[in-house]
Design an enzyme around this catalytic site. Structure first.
Site, PDB file in Angstrom:
ATOM      1  N   LYS A 111     -24.580   0.117  22.265  1.00 28.71           N
ATOM      2  CA  LYS A 111     -24.068   1.653  21.954  1.00 28.71           C
ATOM      3  C   LYS A 111     -24.092   2.121  23.285  1.00 28.71           C
ATOM      4  O   LYS A 111     -23.169   3.075  23.669  1.00 28.71           O
ATOM      5  CB  LYS A 111     -25.045   2.193  20.959  1.00 28.71           C
ATOM      6  CG  LYS A 111     -24.877   1.757  19.639  1.00 28.71           C
ATOM      7  CD  LYS A 111     -25.175   2.713  18.487  1.00 28.71           C
ATOM      8  CE  LYS A 111     -24.941   2.171  17.113  1.00 28.71           C
ATOM      9  NZ  LYS A 111     -25.431   3.010  16.066  1.00 28.71           N
ATOM     10  N   LYS A 194     -19.057  -6.957  13.642  1.00 25.79           N
ATOM     11  CA  LYS A 194     -19.436  -6.313  12.559  1.00 25.79           C
ATOM     12  C   LYS A 194     -18.596  -5.114  11.918  1.00 25.79           C
ATOM     13  O   LYS A 194     -17.995  -4.174  12.727  1.00 25.79           O
ATOM     14  CB  LYS A 194     -20.660  -5.670  12.988  1.00 25.79           C
ATOM     15  CG  LYS A 194     -21.871  -5.027  11.971  1.00 25.79           C
ATOM     16  CD  LYS A 194     -22.928  -4.490  12.472  1.00 25.79           C
ATOM     17  CE  LYS A 194     -22.888  -3.213  13.010  1.00 25.79           C
ATOM     18  NZ  LYS A 194     -23.752  -1.836  12.292  1.00 25.79           N
ATOM     19  N   LYS A 197     -18.868   2.031  11.082  1.00 25.48           N
ATOM     20  CA  LYS A 197     -18.475   3.200  11.039  1.00 25.48           C
ATOM     21  C   LYS A 197     -17.516   3.610  12.254  1.00 25.48           C
ATOM     22  O   LYS A 197     -16.475   4.449  12.047  1.00 25.48           O
ATOM     23  CB  LYS A 197     -19.819   4.291  10.864  1.00 25.48           C
ATOM     24  CG  LYS A 197     -19.992   4.160   9.648  1.00 25.48           C
ATOM     25  CD  LYS A 197     -21.481   5.142   9.598  1.00 25.48           C
ATOM     26  CE  LYS A 197     -22.275   5.132   8.540  1.00 25.48           C
ATOM     27  NZ  LYS A 197     -23.857   5.387   8.846  1.00 25.48           N
TER      28      LYS A 197
HETATM   29  N1  AQP Z   1     -21.571  -4.555   8.741  1.00 27.01           N
HETATM   30  C1  AQP Z   1     -22.548  -4.365   7.927  1.00 27.01           C
HETATM   31  N2  AQP Z   1     -23.046  -5.383   7.088  1.00 27.01           N
HETATM   32  C2  AQP Z   1     -24.027  -5.399   6.192  1.00 27.01           C
HETATM   33  N3  AQP Z   1     -24.897  -4.115   6.642  1.00 27.01           N
HETATM   34  C3  AQP Z   1     -24.605  -3.292   7.248  1.00 27.01           C
HETATM   35  N4  AQP Z   1     -25.105  -1.891   7.606  1.00 27.01           N
HETATM   36  C4  AQP Z   1     -24.429  -1.354   8.511  1.00 27.01           C
HETATM   37  N5  AQP Z   1     -23.080  -2.079   8.916  1.00 27.01           N
HETATM   38  C5  AQP Z   1     -23.413  -3.128   8.000  1.00 27.01           C
HETATM   39  C6  AQP Z   1     -26.281  -1.755   7.125  1.00 27.01           C
HETATM   40  O1  AQP Z   1     -26.112  -0.273   6.676  1.00 27.01           O
HETATM   41  C7  AQP Z   1     -27.441   0.451   6.624  1.00 27.01           C
HETATM   42  C8  AQP Z   1     -27.097   1.735   7.173  1.00 27.01           C
HETATM   43  O2  AQP Z   1     -27.063   1.611   8.610  1.00 27.01           O
HETATM   44  P1  AQP Z   1     -27.006   2.843   9.557  1.00 27.01           P
HETATM   45  O3  AQP Z   1     -27.104   4.167   8.955  1.00 27.01           O
HETATM   46  O4  AQP Z   1     -27.651   2.419  10.818  1.00 27.01           O
HETATM   47  O5  AQP Z   1     -25.410   2.627   9.733  1.00 27.01           O
HETATM   48  P2  AQP Z   1     -24.757   2.805  11.187  1.00 27.01           P
HETATM   49  O6  AQP Z   1     -25.264   2.009  12.127  1.00 27.01           O
HETATM   50  O7  AQP Z   1     -24.559   4.183  11.256  1.00 27.01           O
HETATM   51  O8  AQP Z   1     -23.384   2.177  10.596  1.00 27.01           O
HETATM   52  P3  AQP Z   1     -22.371   1.158  11.367  1.00 27.01           P
HETATM   53  O9  AQP Z   1     -21.192   1.034  10.645  1.00 27.01           O
HETATM   54  O10 AQP Z   1     -23.551   0.177  11.724  1.00 27.01           O
HETATM   55  O11 AQP Z   1     -22.386   2.295  12.459  1.00 27.01           O
HETATM   56  P4  AQP Z   1     -22.168   1.912  13.891  1.00 27.01           P
HETATM   57  O12 AQP Z   1     -21.927   0.404  14.188  1.00 27.01           O
HETATM   58  O13 AQP Z   1     -20.726   2.734  14.211  1.00 27.01           O
HETATM   59  O14 AQP Z   1     -23.161   2.508  14.652  1.00 27.01           O
HETATM   60  C9  AQP Z   1     -28.711  -0.497   7.362  1.00 27.01           C
HETATM   61  O15 AQP Z   1     -29.268  -1.096   6.641  1.00 27.01           O
HETATM   62  C10 AQP Z   1     -27.622  -1.260   8.198  1.00 27.01           C
HETATM   63  O16 AQP Z   1     -28.358  -2.630   8.443  1.00 27.01           O
END
Ligand code: AQP
Length: 332
Positions: A111, A194, A197
């Protein structure tokens, strides 16, 4: 009874990975555990957020929890910033956490990117806040997707460090619960990344708010390879995009990837994608409809969060007080 704590950031674009990797598993676990499900808004602030969107995101994630089947009476649903004990405990735990442990965190490296010196202290330290979220409630289990396994291991290490420092068995060492056929849902545009979001391409993910036409279009456009679907898991695992779509199908239908291959092995992707679209509509359509109805009554969502925060605080306050006593801040 064992206690679960888990959460999602209210950062918009709640997607199929969040649902299949986390929220759906919580629904299954709520019968067997005392459950606390948080909307982790303080974590969201580790990256810049628009205030109005953050507020809207908090309601949207709450609606998603309820629409997915989490019972707001049986479980506690609240947003993190409403219980100040999270940040208070985070400081006490930060003082016990060696920098070397945080330097190992791969998510920070991803990140922060190349501009690591410009990344915020909050982004660097947020795994400690996550440890505080879990330990504040003495949670024994944390259901998450595969991407957060390292953070739960850190929470265990921090719990152990506290217990050792003060020579008592105060915090349970929380166990990650990572299960199902979709513990790591991958991008629809690149089977090695992965589903996320923050991906700039909306076609990389299926959002829980997407309508039926958009879901169909995204699945049709999902990257695949030219070969028909394989017959065995060994062959499947060499093909990331195929593996991802088969895993999503299996998770949506509640069957194994082997069973999906028994039905679709040897067939081409277009017929498989049609079947996958039907599964996605069935599962997500239902959630989206319920979310829309819930979002039309923000007063109800806010009441759920208020009541949840009261219930969470009632567990958190005595635990924090004990930590303050053990650390010498308060007299027992
Ligand atoms: N791709 C995924 N597959 C399975 N589980 C996932 N989780 C997130 N992405 C995947 C699980 O969702 C829950 C919430 O996680 P979070 O609030 O930390 O989500 P995030 O990080 O905002 O979501 P993203 O999509 O991972 O955001 P980015 O990558 O943009 O930062 C957790 O239990 C996580 O494991």
């Amino acid at each position: 009874m064992n206690r679960i704590f888990s959460g999602v950031q209210p950062t918009g674009n709640l997607h199929l990975g969040n649902y299949l990797g986390a929220i759906r598993n919580w629904v299954a676990l709520q019968n067997d555990y005392e459950c606390i499900f948080c909307i982790v808004d303080l974590h969201a602030l580790t990256l810049p957020q628009d205030p109005a969107e953050l507020r809207a995101g908090t309601r949207e994630v709450t609606a998603a929890y309820i629409a997915a089947g989490i019972d707001a009476e049986r479980c506690i649903i609240f947003n993190q910033s409403m219980v100040s004990a999270h940040t208070e405990l985070a400081w006490l735990l930060a003082c016990l956490t060696p920098l070397g442990w945080l330097n190992r965190m791969t998510q920070f490296k991803e990140k922060a990117g190349k501009q690591r010196d410009m990344a915020g202290l909050g982004l660097y330290a947020y795994p400690v806040l996550m440890a505080a979220d879990i330990l504040l409630y003495k949670a024994t289990h944390v259901p998450v997707g595969e991407d957060l396994k390292q953070h739960i291991e850190l929470a265990r290490d921090i719990a152990g460090a506290f217990n050792r420092r003060y020579e008592r068995d105060f915090f349970p060492l929380p166990d990650p619960l990572i299960f199902g056929e979709a513990t790591r849902v991958m991008s629809l545009r690149d089977g090695t990344k992965k589903m996320s979001k923050s991906d700039t391409s909306d076609y990389s993910r299926i959002n829980l708010t997407d309508d039926a036409d958009l879901i169909a279009l995204k699945i049709r456009r999902a990257k695949t390879d030219p070969e028909p679907l394989p017959h065995t898991i060994d062959e499947l695992e060499k093909r990331p995009e195929a593996d991802n779509l088969v895993g999503i199908f299996a998770a949506l239908d509640g069957i194994s990837r082997e069973t999906v291959l028994e039905a679709f092995g040897g067939r081409n992707f277009s017929s498989f994608k049609d079947a996958l679209t039907i599964q996605a509509h069935r599962v997500i359509g239902d959630i989206t409809d319920k979310m829309r109805r819930l979002m039309a009554d923000p007063g109800h969502i806010d009441a759920v969060l208020r009541r949840g925060a009261e219930r969470a605080a009632a567990i958190a306050a005595p635990n924090l007080r004990q930590v303050q006593e053990i650390s010498g801040l308060l007299r027992p």
